[in-house]
Design a protein around this motif. Structure first.
Motif, PDB file in Angstrom:
ATOM      1  N   SER A  40       0.814  -1.334  -0.140  1.00  0.00           N
ATOM      2  CA  SER A  40       0.203  -0.065   0.082  1.00  0.00           C
ATOM      3  C   SER A  40       0.827   1.498  -0.074  1.00  0.00           C
ATOM      4  O   SER A  40       0.523   2.288  -0.457  1.00  0.00           O
ATOM      5  CB  SER A  40      -0.906  -0.048   1.195  1.00  0.00           C
ATOM      6  OG  SER A  40      -0.221   0.202   2.704  1.00  0.00           O
ATOM      7  N   TYR A  41       2.285   1.039   0.315  1.00  0.00           N
ATOM      8  CA  TYR A  41       3.005   2.320   0.355  1.00  0.00           C
ATOM      9  C   TYR A  41       3.106   2.774  -1.215  1.00  0.00           C
ATOM     10  O   TYR A  41       3.378   1.915  -2.017  1.00  0.00           O
ATOM     11  CB  TYR A  41       4.296   2.011   0.723  1.00  0.00           C
ATOM     12  CG  TYR A  41       4.177   1.702   2.304  1.00  0.00           C
ATOM     13  CD1 TYR A  41       3.344   1.893   3.181  1.00  0.00           C
ATOM     14  CD2 TYR A  41       5.243   0.679   2.983  1.00  0.00           C
ATOM     15  CE1 TYR A  41       3.246   1.434   4.668  1.00  0.00           C
ATOM     16  CE2 TYR A  41       5.427   0.402   4.362  1.00  0.00           C
ATOM     17  CZ  TYR A  41       4.370   0.749   5.079  1.00  0.00           C
ATOM     18  OH  TYR A  41       4.220   0.328   6.288  1.00  0.00           O
ATOM     19  N   PRO A  42       3.334   4.205  -1.603  1.00  0.00           N
ATOM     20  CA  PRO A  42       3.330   4.542  -2.422  1.00  0.00           C
ATOM     21  C   PRO A  42       4.693   3.992  -3.404  1.00  0.00           C
ATOM     22  O   PRO A  42       4.221   4.024  -4.643  1.00  0.00           O
ATOM     23  CB  PRO A  42       3.315   6.173  -2.761  1.00  0.00           C
ATOM     24  CG  PRO A  42       2.657   6.421  -1.261  1.00  0.00           C
ATOM     25  CD  PRO A  42       2.980   5.227  -0.306  1.00  0.00           C
ATOM     26  N   TYR A  43       5.523   3.954  -2.900  1.00  0.00           N
ATOM     27  CA  TYR A  43       6.794   3.525  -3.447  1.00  0.00           C
ATOM     28  C   TYR A  43       6.613   2.189  -4.140  1.00  0.00           C
ATOM     29  O   TYR A  43       6.945   1.627  -5.532  1.00  0.00           O
ATOM     30  CB  TYR A  43       7.904   3.415  -2.631  1.00  0.00           C
ATOM     31  CG  TYR A  43       9.471   2.827  -3.135  1.00  0.00           C
ATOM     32  CD1 TYR A  43      10.265   3.619  -3.517  1.00  0.00           C
ATOM     33  CD2 TYR A  43       9.690   1.614  -3.268  1.00  0.00           C
ATOM     34  CE1 TYR A  43      11.462   3.206  -4.321  1.00  0.00           C
ATOM     35  CE2 TYR A  43      10.798   1.019  -3.634  1.00  0.00           C
ATOM     36  CZ  TYR A  43      11.617   1.957  -4.221  1.00  0.00           C
ATOM     37  OH  TYR A  43      12.798   1.526  -4.762  1.00  0.00           O
ATOM     38  N   PHE A  44       5.985   1.263  -3.409  1.00  0.00           N
ATOM     39  CA  PHE A  44       5.789  -0.068  -3.976  1.00  0.00           C
ATOM     40  C   PHE A  44       4.487  -0.172  -4.733  1.00  0.00           C
ATOM     41  O   PHE A  44       4.393  -1.133  -5.486  1.00  0.00           O
ATOM     42  CB  PHE A  44       5.523  -0.891  -2.497  1.00  0.00           C
ATOM     43  CG  PHE A  44       6.733  -1.163  -1.864  1.00  0.00           C
ATOM     44  CD1 PHE A  44       7.804  -1.770  -2.350  1.00  0.00           C
ATOM     45  CD2 PHE A  44       6.829  -0.348  -0.640  1.00  0.00           C
ATOM     46  CE1 PHE A  44       8.974  -1.933  -1.659  1.00  0.00           C
ATOM     47  CE2 PHE A  44       8.321  -0.222   0.132  1.00  0.00           C
ATOM     48  CZ  PHE A  44       9.106  -0.998  -0.225  1.00  0.00           C
ATOM     49  N   ARG A  45       3.425   0.796  -4.768  1.00  0.00           N
ATOM     50  CA  ARG A  45       2.673   0.742  -5.708  1.00  0.00           C
ATOM     51  C   ARG A  45       3.281   1.095  -7.034  1.00  0.00           C
ATOM     52  O   ARG A  45       2.858   0.660  -8.270  1.00  0.00           O
ATOM     53  CB  ARG A  45       1.347   2.116  -5.294  1.00  0.00           C
ATOM     54  CG  ARG A  45       0.565   1.472  -4.216  1.00  0.00           C
ATOM     55  CD  ARG A  45      -0.672   2.033  -4.261  1.00  0.00           C
ATOM     56  NE  ARG A  45      -0.611   3.458  -4.198  1.00  0.00           N
ATOM     57  CZ  ARG A  45      -0.941   4.254  -3.176  1.00  0.00           C
ATOM     58  NH1 ARG A  45      -0.942   3.674  -2.014  1.00  0.00           N
ATOM     59  NH2 ARG A  45      -0.669   5.399  -3.268  1.00  0.00           N
ATOM     60  N   GLN A  46       4.200   2.025  -7.030  1.00  0.00           N
ATOM     61  CA  GLN A  46       5.108   2.216  -8.183  1.00  0.00           C
ATOM     62  C   GLN A  46       5.790   1.207  -8.753  1.00  0.00           C
ATOM     63  O   GLN A  46       6.280   1.146  -9.945  1.00  0.00           O
ATOM     64  CB  GLN A  46       5.591   3.607  -8.041  1.00  0.00           C
ATOM     65  CG  GLN A  46       4.511   4.773  -7.869  1.00  0.00           C
ATOM     66  CD  GLN A  46       5.563   6.136  -7.394  1.00  0.00           C
ATOM     67  OE1 GLN A  46       6.616   6.075  -7.285  1.00  0.00           O
ATOM     68  NE2 GLN A  46       4.593   7.034  -7.086  1.00  0.00           N
ATOM     69  N   ASN A  47       6.406   0.497  -7.574  1.00  0.00           N
ATOM     70  CA  ASN A  47       7.499  -0.589  -8.021  1.00  0.00           C
ATOM     71  C   ASN A  47       6.924  -2.038  -7.461  1.00  0.00           C
ATOM     72  O   ASN A  47       7.500  -2.388  -6.493  1.00  0.00           O
ATOM     73  CB  ASN A  47       8.757  -0.235  -7.570  1.00  0.00           C
ATOM     74  CG  ASN A  47       9.090   1.154  -7.952  1.00  0.00           C
ATOM     75  OD1 ASN A  47       9.702   1.358  -9.118  1.00  0.00           O
ATOM     76  ND2 ASN A  47       8.998   2.141  -7.167  1.00  0.00           N
ATOM     77  N   PRO A  48       5.971  -2.517  -7.913  1.00  0.00           N
ATOM     78  CA  PRO A  48       5.136  -3.731  -7.232  1.00  0.00           C
ATOM     79  C   PRO A  48       6.192  -4.914  -7.297  1.00  0.00           C
ATOM     80  O   PRO A  48       5.935  -5.931  -6.455  1.00  0.00           O
ATOM     81  CB  PRO A  48       4.102  -3.960  -8.297  1.00  0.00           C
ATOM     82  CG  PRO A  48       4.397  -3.092  -9.549  1.00  0.00           C
ATOM     83  CD  PRO A  48       5.178  -2.058  -9.031  1.00  0.00           C
ATOM     84  N   GLU A  49       7.104  -4.646  -8.143  1.00  0.00           N
ATOM     85  CA  GLU A  49       8.186  -5.828  -8.361  1.00  0.00           C
ATOM     86  C   GLU A  49       9.019  -5.956  -7.145  1.00  0.00           C
ATOM     87  O   GLU A  49      10.012  -6.941  -6.856  1.00  0.00           O
ATOM     88  CB  GLU A  49       9.071  -5.996  -9.482  1.00  0.00           C
ATOM     89  CG  GLU A  49      10.045  -4.582  -9.540  1.00  0.00           C
ATOM     90  CD  GLU A  49       9.519  -3.314  -9.853  1.00  0.00           C
ATOM     91  OE1 GLU A  49      10.299  -2.440  -9.693  1.00  0.00           O
ATOM     92  OE2 GLU A  49       8.148  -3.368 -10.106  1.00  0.00           O
TER      93      GLU A  49
END
Length: 550
Positions: A40-49
């Motif tokens: 759910s953190y924005p960084y991981f929404r942009q970088n799901p891998e």
């Protein structure tokens, strides 16, 4: 200093609310919750891998690790720090009538106010600086600290001169399937992203070393743990003619007297000494009651090491087993002679001799004598035993030794020495290479910077004193030491297997900066809020920054 107390308190409470007892469905539930939170953190929404939920391998259960990474942008660098911690806990039965509140710290706190408590627990309860509950100390507050730092650097990658990998693993409290499964993935990440692992920071709990101890401890490296085991055969006889046979329980008792609590078996290194071994099981292998003495007995011991290799431990224990066997026979003879005089019966000299061998020595003897027939039979027996899911590695190993013993042409009383459980390797971080020197200096700088903000001494020691997954990110043993484990663990390759090459492929120095508290694994488990929720994450953060700059 990062202002992180409230957020880590909230995260810890959330994690504790999810009952995640090892070897239950709760491990799956909490891994999903952590994966969802990080995703759910924005960084991981942009970088799901950059966030993964990884199922364990070679495991009887379905459960998962969560692994995530952030790439810093402050300066182009492949240097990478690993943060690690486990998501599982021990059970809650020790909470007795309060076990329905064990995973709800605030409810538990109120309920404990109505209980008769030890004085120190009562003082902590009313201090407003402790959180109570299962896993608050071991080690969900440590995981919360890592999650805080992961989130922080996902929001501020421009402050990071390298990369951060967080490994939150399952099954630490039992068989370490989590960290062992994570190793190949860490290697894949290393190759795919050119990560250069500079060090690892675990966040398992720390506690006072003695009553009134004012210190808060950080540990470089960790103690190792072995489970030396002894299959003891006797000479069966009717209890009415007891001196015509040799009871293996009698030998096992003498062996236990020789090994348990014996300071000669404490391992000192760098001025620190392990606790002595102590028995964890002592039993005979009779399936039911009869008036015949047992054919065999079985005993195993906890054994901590700092510098000894598994081979050295086997050699030492073989010697101590010989001492115990010799003493047992001498006492047997003395008592038999005295009984003969008392009963006016003739004394017949005993035929038995001291006889001790390792499992490897017995196995080699049987292979030389019986060859492929023995090997094929034992392979079949192992397959049969694997069908019994109730057998743990310890009893699985005992049954293999018991079966192999039947092939011996000389079955006079003997002690067979072997290992019957997972070896948790010792790790020493002493500055023997540049990676270790960088980690030690980074830690020293961090302590110097943070210490003025905390009244109690922050003290560095060499060996984390409890079993942890730190053991599986580096290897201090040579090939001979590891071979002593694999060749003397009867269930190796069937019920138990560790690919030590996976550890060598990572082989990163590791330290432990963990939450402070009391009574881990006990009813009054509690964590000190000030140190654990403020100092620990700041110490960890300083080590990260120092290490990436070093």
């Amino acid at each position: 200093m990062l202002n992180c107390r409230e957020e880590i308190y909230f995260l810890t409470n959330q994690l504790v609310n999810i009952e995640s007892i090892v070897n239950t469905e709760g491990e799956k539930e909490i891994s999903q919750a952590i994966y969802t939170l990080i995703s759910s953190y924005p960084y991981f929404r942009q970088n799901p891998e950059a966030v993964m939920k990884q199922q364990t391998t070679n495991d009887d259960r379905e459960r998962y690790n969560v692994i995530a990474f952030v790439k810093g942008t402050k300066k182009q660098s492949n240097k990478t720090v690993i943060l690690m911690g486990h998501l599982d806990t021990v059970g809650i039965e020790d909470f007795n009538h309060l076990k329905n509140k064990a995973c709800y710290p605030e409810e538990l706190l109120e309920a404990l106010k109505e209980e008769q408590l030890p004085k120190i627990v009562e003082n902590h309860l009313h201090s407003n600086d402790y959180m109570f509950g299962r896993g608050v100390l071991d080690m969900k507050s440590g995981v919360a600290s890592h999650l805080y730092l992961l989130k922080y650097y996902s929001e501020h990658p421009d402050e990071l001169e390298g990369n951060l990998v967080v490994v939150i693993e399952c099954d630490e409290e039992d068989s370490s399937h989590g960290i062992l499964s994570a190793l190949p993935l860490l290697k894949e990440l290393k190759e795919a992203h050119q990560f250069e692992y500079a060090g690892a920071i675990n966040s398992d709990f720390v506690s006072p070393r003695y009553e009134g101890d004012p210190n808060r401890y950080i540990y470089k490296g960790t103690v190792g743990k072995l489970l030396p085991s002894f299959f003891i055969t006797g000479a069966e006889t009717h209890v009415g003619s007891c001196f015509e046979g040799l009871d293996p329980n009698y030998i096992a008792a003498e062996l236990t007297r020789e090994i348990s609590y014996n300071p000669e078996l404490c391992n000192e290194a760098f001025g620190e000494t392990t606790v002595p071994p102590v028995s964890l099981k002592l039993m005979d292998l009779k399936p039911s009651y009869t008036v015949q003495t047992a054919l065999a007995a079985y005993v195993y011991f906890n054994f901590f090491i700092h510098s000894w290799s598994p081979k050295e431990v086997l050699d030492k224990l073989k010697c101590h087993a010989e001492i115990a066997f010799d003493r047992a026979l001498a006492t047997f003879k003395e008592r038999y002679q005295l009984f003969s005089k008392m009963s006016n019966q003739p004394y017949i000299d005993i035929p038995w001799q001291v006889r001790v061998m390792t499992y490897e020595e017995m196995d080699q003897l049987l292979m030389a004598e019986h060859g492929d027939a023995y090997a094929a039979h034992m392979a079949e027996i192992k397959q049969q035993l694997l069908q019994d899911n109730e057998l743990d590695t310890r009893m699985f190993s005992a049954k293999i030794v018991e079966e192999a013993w039947k092939w011996m042409s000389d079955r006079t009383p003997a002690i067979i020495v072997f290992y019957s459980s997972l070896y948790s390797p010792r790790i020493e971080v002493s500055g023997k290479d540049q990676l270790e020197r960088n980690l030690i200096s980074s830690l020293d700088l961090a302590v110097s910077k943070v210490q003025p903000n905390y009244p109690n001494p922050i003290v560095t020691r060499n060996f984390f004193p409890y079993i942890s997954d730190m053991s599986f990110v580096a290897l201090s043993d040579d090939e001979e030491g590891i071979s002593a484990v694999s060749n003397n663990t009867p269930c190796w390759g069937s019920k138990l297997f560790v690919n030590y090459q996976d550890i060598r492929d990572i082989n990163v120095p590791v330290i432990n900066i963990g939450p402070y508290g009391f009574d881990a694994h006990k009813q009054y488990e509690r964590v000190d809020l000030s140190y654990s929720f403020e100092i620990v994450p700041n110490l960890t953060n300083e080590v990260i920054l120092n290490l990436l700059k070093s």
